[in-house]
Design a protein around this motif. Structure first.
Motif, mmCIF file in Angstrom:
data_model
loop_
_atom_site.group_PDB
_atom_site.id
_atom_site.type_symbol
_atom_site.label_atom_id
_atom_site.label_comp_id
_atom_site.label_asym_id
_atom_site.label_seq_id
_atom_site.Cartn_x
_atom_site.Cartn_y
_atom_site.Cartn_z
ATOM 1 N N SER A 173 34.371 56.663 84.386
ATOM 2 C CA SER A 173 34.841 57.950 84.893
ATOM 3 C C SER A 173 33.960 58.385 86.059
ATOM 4 C CB SER A 173 34.791 59.011 83.792
ATOM 5 O OG SER A 173 35.706 58.693 82.781
ATOM 6 N N ILE A 230 31.984 61.684 77.693
ATOM 7 C CA ILE A 230 32.443 61.094 78.948
ATOM 8 C C ILE A 230 32.524 59.587 78.758
ATOM 9 C CG2 ILE A 230 32.031 60.843 81.411
ATOM 10 C CD1 ILE A 230 30.541 63.539 81.283
ATOM 11 N N ILE A 281 36.352 63.614 78.381
ATOM 12 C CA ILE A 281 36.766 63.031 79.659
ATOM 13 C C ILE A 281 37.001 61.549 79.369
ATOM 14 C CG2 ILE A 281 36.174 62.605 82.075
ATOM 15 C CD1 ILE A 281 36.370 65.610 81.338
ATOM 16 N N ASN A 282 38.258 61.156 79.352
ATOM 17 C CA ASN A 282 38.587 59.808 78.904
ATOM 18 C C ASN A 282 38.366 58.755 79.993
ATOM 19 O OD1 ASN A 282 39.662 57.876 77.014
ATOM 20 N ND2 ASN A 282 40.846 59.558 76.142
ATOM 21 N N THR A 283 38.469 57.513 79.608
ATOM 22 C CA THR A 283 38.176 56.354 80.441
ATOM 23 C C THR A 283 38.882 56.410 81.800
ATOM 24 O OG1 THR A 283 37.905 55.034 78.449
ATOM 25 C CG2 THR A 283 38.250 53.831 80.493
ATOM 26 N N ARG A 284 38.107 56.147 82.845
ATOM 27 C CA ARG A 284 38.592 56.038 84.232
ATOM 28 C C ARG A 284 39.159 57.337 84.800
ATOM 29 N NH1 ARG A 284 37.648 51.095 85.836
ATOM 30 N NH2 ARG A 284 37.932 49.325 84.453
ATOM 31 N N SER A 285 38.803 58.468 84.242
ATOM 32 C CA SER A 285 39.242 59.736 84.822
ATOM 33 C C SER A 285 38.335 60.116 85.984
ATOM 34 C CB SER A 285 39.223 60.842 83.763
ATOM 35 O OG SER A 285 40.239 60.605 82.830
ATOM 36 N N ASN A 286 38.892 60.811 86.948
ATOM 37 C CA ASN A 286 38.162 61.241 88.139
ATOM 38 C C ASN A 286 38.253 62.758 88.246
ATOM 39 O OD1 ASN A 286 37.549 58.600 89.588
ATOM 40 N ND2 ASN A 286 39.730 58.421 89.132
ATOM 41 N N THR A 322 43.324 61.962 87.593
ATOM 42 C CA THR A 322 42.560 62.424 88.745
ATOM 43 C C THR A 322 42.798 63.919 88.905
ATOM 44 O OG1 THR A 322 42.691 60.299 89.873
ATOM 45 C CG2 THR A 322 42.252 62.236 91.243
ATOM 46 N N PRO A 330 43.197 59.346 79.830
ATOM 47 C CA PRO A 330 42.678 58.228 80.621
ATOM 48 C C PRO A 330 43.303 58.184 82.021
ATOM 49 C CG PRO A 330 43.283 57.486 78.434
ATOM 50 C CD PRO A 330 43.779 58.890 78.565
ATOM 51 N N PHE A 388 29.620 55.733 83.768
ATOM 52 C CA PHE A 388 30.302 56.813 84.483
ATOM 53 C C PHE A 388 29.472 57.215 85.697
ATOM 54 C CE2 PHE A 388 27.674 60.122 82.497
ATOM 55 C CZ PHE A 388 27.811 61.217 83.337
#
Length: 155
Positions: A108, A104, A122-127, A145, A142, A91
């Motif tokens: 992310s 996290i 905070i799930n995978t690939r969240s911004n 944004t 996931p 992350f």
């Protein structure tokens, strides 16, 4: 160490962080039919938890639902457990002083001046972009944004 939950999210947590997990057990007091997951036993009673906590009182939250996260958190804390937030190596964090007590997941992004409440996922690939505040026991799905200066309350 205890992973609370023995369903899909616990499996994702295990697969994302198996290299960081040593000597752990799953616990689920809701799904009593499940006896094992990934070859590890699923514990169902508080007495079993208390025995594990004599050696290692850390626990992870292997559930995504906010109520379940809060319920497991309270149950473990009330029985001597210590929440162990887990962070993916992958992350991106540009906070000057990250002090998150949250989970996290991989890939992310956490921007500057972001505050994340205890036991939030905070799930995978969240911004999560600049100046955002997220309360405790939240579940950010996931690939979400969240643009800057957003306030998300607890749960």
């Amino acid at each position: 160490m205890i992973i609370c939950g023995a369903g899909g999210h616990a499996g994702e947590l295990y697969h994302c962080f198996h290299d960081q997990l040593k000597n752990f057990f799953f616990f689920d007091n809701l799904n009593l039919d499940r006896k094992e997951i990934f070859g590890k036993p699923v514990l169902h009673s508080i007495d079993e938890i208390k025995e594990i906590f004599k050696e290692d009182n850390r626990f992870l939250l292997g559930v995504g639902g906010v109520k379940q996260r809060a319920d497991f958190f309270s149950l473990m804390k009330n029985n001597g457990g210590e929440y162990f937030p887990i962070f993916a190596d992958s992350f991106s964090n540009i906070n000057s002083s990250p002090n998150f007590k949250a989970d996290i997941f991989p890939y992310s992004f956490i921007g500057p001046n972001v505050k994340i409440g205890e036991a939030t996922l905070i799930n995978t690939r969240s911004n999560i972009h600049h100046d955002t505040v997220i309360g405790q026991f939240c579940d950010i799905a996931p690939a979400v944004t969240i643009l800057g200066s957003v306030l998300i309350g607890d749960y």
